[in-house]
Write a protein that holds these residues in place. Structure first.
Motif, PDB file in Angstrom:
ATOM      1  N   GLY A 200       0.815  -1.207   0.000  1.00  0.00           N
ATOM      2  CA  GLY A 200       0.000   0.000   0.000  1.00  0.00           C
ATOM      3  C   GLY A 200       0.848   1.257   0.000  1.00  0.00           C
ATOM      4  N   LEU A 201       1.918   1.271   0.787  1.00  0.00           N
ATOM      5  CA  LEU A 201       2.787   2.446   0.846  1.00  0.00           C
ATOM      6  C   LEU A 201       3.518   2.663  -0.475  1.00  0.00           C
ATOM      7  CD1 LEU A 201       4.252   2.135   4.459  1.00  0.00           C
ATOM      8  CD2 LEU A 201       2.573   3.788   3.621  1.00  0.00           C
ATOM      9  N   VAL A 202       3.831   1.581  -1.179  1.00  0.00           N
ATOM     10  CA  VAL A 202       4.444   1.720  -2.508  1.00  0.00           C
ATOM     11  C   VAL A 202       3.489   2.445  -3.449  1.00  0.00           C
ATOM     12  CG1 VAL A 202       5.159   0.427  -4.558  1.00  0.00           C
ATOM     13  CG2 VAL A 202       6.036  -0.219  -2.307  1.00  0.00           C
ATOM     14  N   ARG A 203       2.215   2.096  -3.390  1.00  0.00           N
ATOM     15  CA  ARG A 203       1.225   2.770  -4.243  1.00  0.00           C
ATOM     16  C   ARG A 203       1.074   4.235  -3.864  1.00  0.00           C
ATOM     17  NH1 ARG A 203      -4.274  -0.320  -4.514  1.00  0.00           N
ATOM     18  NH2 ARG A 203      -4.565   1.097  -6.272  1.00  0.00           N
ATOM     19  N   VAL A 204       1.082   4.522  -2.571  1.00  0.00           N
ATOM     20  CA  VAL A 204       1.003   5.919  -2.131  1.00  0.00           C
ATOM     21  C   VAL A 204       2.213   6.692  -2.635  1.00  0.00           C
ATOM     22  CG1 VAL A 204       1.004   7.453  -0.128  1.00  0.00           C
ATOM     23  CG2 VAL A 204      -0.381   5.364  -0.098  1.00  0.00           C
ATOM     24  N   GLY A 205       3.399   6.118  -2.481  1.00  0.00           N
ATOM     25  CA  GLY A 205       4.610   6.789  -2.936  1.00  0.00           C
ATOM     26  C   GLY A 205       4.619   7.020  -4.434  1.00  0.00           C
ATOM     27  N   ALA A 206       4.133   6.037  -5.191  1.00  0.00           N
ATOM     28  CA  ALA A 206       4.090   6.199  -6.641  1.00  0.00           C
ATOM     29  C   ALA A 206       3.162   7.333  -7.040  1.00  0.00           C
ATOM     30  CB  ALA A 206       3.635   4.891  -7.299  1.00  0.00           C
ATOM     31  N   ALA A 207       2.055   7.472  -6.333  1.00  0.00           N
ATOM     32  CA  ALA A 207       1.103   8.535  -6.661  1.00  0.00           C
ATOM     33  C   ALA A 207       1.702   9.912  -6.389  1.00  0.00           C
ATOM     34  CB  ALA A 207      -0.186   8.353  -5.850  1.00  0.00           C
ATOM     35  N   VAL A 208       2.255  10.102  -5.201  1.00  0.00           N
ATOM     36  CA  VAL A 208       2.781  11.435  -4.892  1.00  0.00           C
ATOM     37  C   VAL A 208       4.006  11.751  -5.741  1.00  0.00           C
ATOM     38  CG1 VAL A 208       1.816  11.493  -2.569  1.00  0.00           C
ATOM     39  CG2 VAL A 208       4.115  10.597  -2.903  1.00  0.00           C
ATOM     40  N   GLY A 211       2.928  13.307  -8.773  1.00  0.00           N
ATOM     41  CA  GLY A 211       2.320  14.622  -8.597  1.00  0.00           C
ATOM     42  C   GLY A 211       0.886  14.598  -8.144  1.00  0.00           C
ATOM     43  N   ILE A 212       0.374  13.438  -7.733  1.00  0.00           N
ATOM     44  CA  ILE A 212      -1.026  13.325  -7.307  1.00  0.00           C
ATOM     45  C   ILE A 212      -1.071  13.137  -5.799  1.00  0.00           C
ATOM     46  CG2 ILE A 212      -3.181  12.053  -7.541  1.00  0.00           C
ATOM     47  CD1 ILE A 212      -2.230  11.159 -10.288  1.00  0.00           C
ATOM     48  N   PRO A 213      -1.573  14.111  -5.030  1.00  0.00           N
ATOM     49  CA  PRO A 213      -1.687  13.947  -3.578  1.00  0.00           C
ATOM     50  C   PRO A 213      -2.636  12.800  -3.228  1.00  0.00           C
ATOM     51  CG  PRO A 213      -1.952  16.245  -4.240  1.00  0.00           C
ATOM     52  CD  PRO A 213      -2.050  15.429  -5.490  1.00  0.00           C
ATOM     53  N   LEU A 236      -3.303  14.481   4.162  1.00  0.00           N
ATOM     54  CA  LEU A 236      -3.054  14.468   2.724  1.00  0.00           C
ATOM     55  C   LEU A 236      -1.566  14.311   2.465  1.00  0.00           C
ATOM     56  CD1 LEU A 236      -4.418  14.840  -0.098  1.00  0.00           C
ATOM     57  CD2 LEU A 236      -3.823  17.270   0.084  1.00  0.00           C
ATOM     58  N   ALA A 237      -1.181  13.194   1.839  1.00  0.00           N
ATOM     59  CA  ALA A 237       0.218  12.981   1.453  1.00  0.00           C
ATOM     60  C   ALA A 237       0.526  13.835   0.229  1.00  0.00           C
ATOM     61  CB  ALA A 237       0.460  11.508   1.154  1.00  0.00           C
ATOM     62  N   VAL A 238       1.534  14.696   0.337  1.00  0.00           N
ATOM     63  CA  VAL A 238       1.840  15.627  -0.747  1.00  0.00           C
ATOM     64  C   VAL A 238       3.231  15.419  -1.331  1.00  0.00           C
ATOM     65  CG1 VAL A 238       0.230  17.379   0.053  1.00  0.00           C
ATOM     66  CG2 VAL A 238       2.581  17.406   0.912  1.00  0.00           C
ATOM     67  N   ALA A 239       4.105  14.677  -0.646  1.00  0.00           N
ATOM     68  CA  ALA A 239       5.452  14.450  -1.176  1.00  0.00           C
ATOM     69  C   ALA A 239       6.074  13.257  -0.466  1.00  0.00           C
ATOM     70  CB  ALA A 239       6.328  15.689  -0.989  1.00  0.00           C
ATOM     71  N   GLU A 240       6.984  12.597  -1.181  1.00  0.00           N
ATOM     72  CA  GLU A 240       7.766  11.507  -0.596  1.00  0.00           C
ATOM     73  C   GLU A 240       9.173  12.033  -0.369  1.00  0.00           C
ATOM     74  OE1 GLU A 240       8.094   6.737  -1.342  1.00  0.00           O
ATOM     75  OE2 GLU A 240       8.330   8.038  -3.075  1.00  0.00           O
ATOM     76  N   ARG A 241       9.705  11.813   0.839  1.00  0.00           N
ATOM     77  CA  ARG A 241      11.015  12.383   1.165  1.00  0.00           C
ATOM     78  C   ARG A 241      11.687  11.565   2.253  1.00  0.00           C
ATOM     79  NH1 ARG A 241      12.353  16.327   4.937  1.00  0.00           N
ATOM     80  NH2 ARG A 241      10.157  16.766   5.377  1.00  0.00           N
ATOM     81  N   ASP A 242      12.962  11.253   2.039  1.00  0.00           N
ATOM     82  CA  ASP A 242      13.791  10.583   3.047  1.00  0.00           C
ATOM     83  C   ASP A 242      13.155   9.296   3.571  1.00  0.00           C
ATOM     84  OD1 ASP A 242      15.563  12.721   2.803  1.00  0.00           O
ATOM     85  OD2 ASP A 242      14.620  13.842   4.439  1.00  0.00           O
ATOM     86  N   GLY A 243      12.532   8.549   2.679  1.00  0.00           N
ATOM     87  CA  GLY A 243      11.923   7.294   3.083  1.00  0.00           C
ATOM     88  C   GLY A 243      10.584   7.429   3.771  1.00  0.00           C
ATOM     89  N   GLY A 244      10.094   8.668   3.912  1.00  0.00           N
ATOM     90  CA  GLY A 244       8.798   8.895   4.529  1.00  0.00           C
ATOM     91  C   GLY A 244       7.925   9.771   3.660  1.00  0.00           C
ATOM     92  N   LEU A 245       6.908  10.364   4.250  1.00  0.00           N
ATOM     93  CA  LEU A 245       5.967  11.195   3.509  1.00  0.00           C
ATOM     94  C   LEU A 245       5.780  12.539   4.214  1.00  0.00           C
ATOM     95  CD1 LEU A 245       3.145   8.553   2.815  1.00  0.00           C
ATOM     96  CD2 LEU A 245       4.699   9.512   1.099  1.00  0.00           C
ATOM     97  N   ASP A 246       5.650  13.581   3.412  1.00  0.00           N
ATOM     98  CA  ASP A 246       5.203  14.870   3.922  1.00  0.00           C
ATOM     99  C   ASP A 246       3.680  14.870   3.882  1.00  0.00           C
ATOM    100  OD1 ASP A 246       7.766  15.783   4.332  1.00  0.00           O
ATOM    101  OD2 ASP A 246       7.867  16.900   2.453  1.00  0.00           O
TER     102      ASP A 246
END
Length: 285
Positions: A200-208, A211-213, A236-246
């Protein structure tokens, strides 16, 4: 300790979502006067709105341009949820603003550039919109996300209203989510199953990354009572950074970083609205 999503999945009442989606298009990272931006907006079916924004760009104030360019940063603090039950609606409003510069501009200034209004303003009386132009950004955001909340929940269960006290359920978030022409689905995130959570987190990361929050629901577990084992908050996840999410957290009106350990659950964290687990994701399909 048990989460509701894990129980549903194990007893067969909830199916995992289909294989990862492919994004069709996202907002181009170019000034609104540039052709790629107009093409991206035109893909939503409103090329006239794209042209209106391009023509007005030189007349916009620095704050208006900043709101169009980066709504989460410029409007995030004014976009705080109006009540304890409207976190989902605040996230839906910010998601729409991220993909619709005309909505972002209206939230920042009350200015409408095109004859056709953003969907969130459909049906609003002209005199109300005139009054709101003189109001603050916070007031405009609060008015819109309360409207969004009513629309998202009025037919959330077999055509019947969802109780307002329970916020916005994930399937209603997915149905109401608006970002360019992307369609959304929803999927359980269960950190008691590491492999499923990782997928699931891979899919979230791929989306952000595309460019899709992504709206994410958070909650607790049965150690704090069954009432906390269901989704309780939306970020709302808006960016992937340093192995986590903003994550834009509507209770604070701010972007807070969640590292890998936070995303995989266990301890309450400000990025999750002071909850300990991710429970659901609203994903592009």
């Amino acid at each position: 300790m048990v989460q509701l999503g894990g129980v549903l999945r194990r007893v067969g009442l909830w199916r995992r979502t289909p294989p990862p989606w492919r994004a069709g298009y996202v907002v181009a990272k170019d000034p609104p006067g540039a052709a790629p931006w107009r093409r991206a907006l035109a893909a939503t079916g409103d090329p006239a709105a794209a042209d209106a924004l391009a023509r007005a760009w030189d007349e916009l104030t620095p704050r208006e341009r900043a709101a169009v360019w980066d709504p989460v940063t410029e409007l995030g603090r004014d976009g705080r949820q109006a009540t304890g039950r409207t976190c989902g609606a605040a996230v839906l409003t910010m998601l729409a603003a991220q993909g619709d510069p005309l909505l972002a501009l209206w939230l920042a200034s009350g200015r409408l550039l095109a004859a056709e209004r953003p969907p969130e303003l459909a049906g609003a009386p002209d005199d109300v919109l005139r009054r709101l132009r003189q109001a603050s950004t916070r007031t405009r955001f609060a008015v819109v996300h309360r409207v969004v909340h009513r629309r998202a929940t009025r037919r959330a269960v077999a055509g019947l209203p969802w109780p307002e006290a329970l916020g916005t359920p994930p399937w209603a978030l997915a149905r109401s989510a608006r970002y360019l022409g992307v369609l959304f689905t929803h999927a359980v995130l269960d950190d008691s199953d590491p492999a499923a959570l990782e997928a699931g987190l891979v899919r979230v990361g791929a989306a952000v990354d595309a460019g899709i929050p992504v709206p994410l629901l958070t909650g607790g577990d049965s150690s704090r009572g069954w009432g906390t084992a269901v989704p309780r908050h939306v970020v709302l996840a808006v960016a992937e950074r340093d192995g986590g999410l903003d994550l834009w957290e509507p209770g604070r009106g701010a972007v807070v970083h969640a590292d890998a350990a936070v995303l995989r659950g266990g301890a309450a964290h400000p990025a999750l609205g002071n909850w300990a687990h991710l429970t659901w994701a609203v994903l592009p399909r």
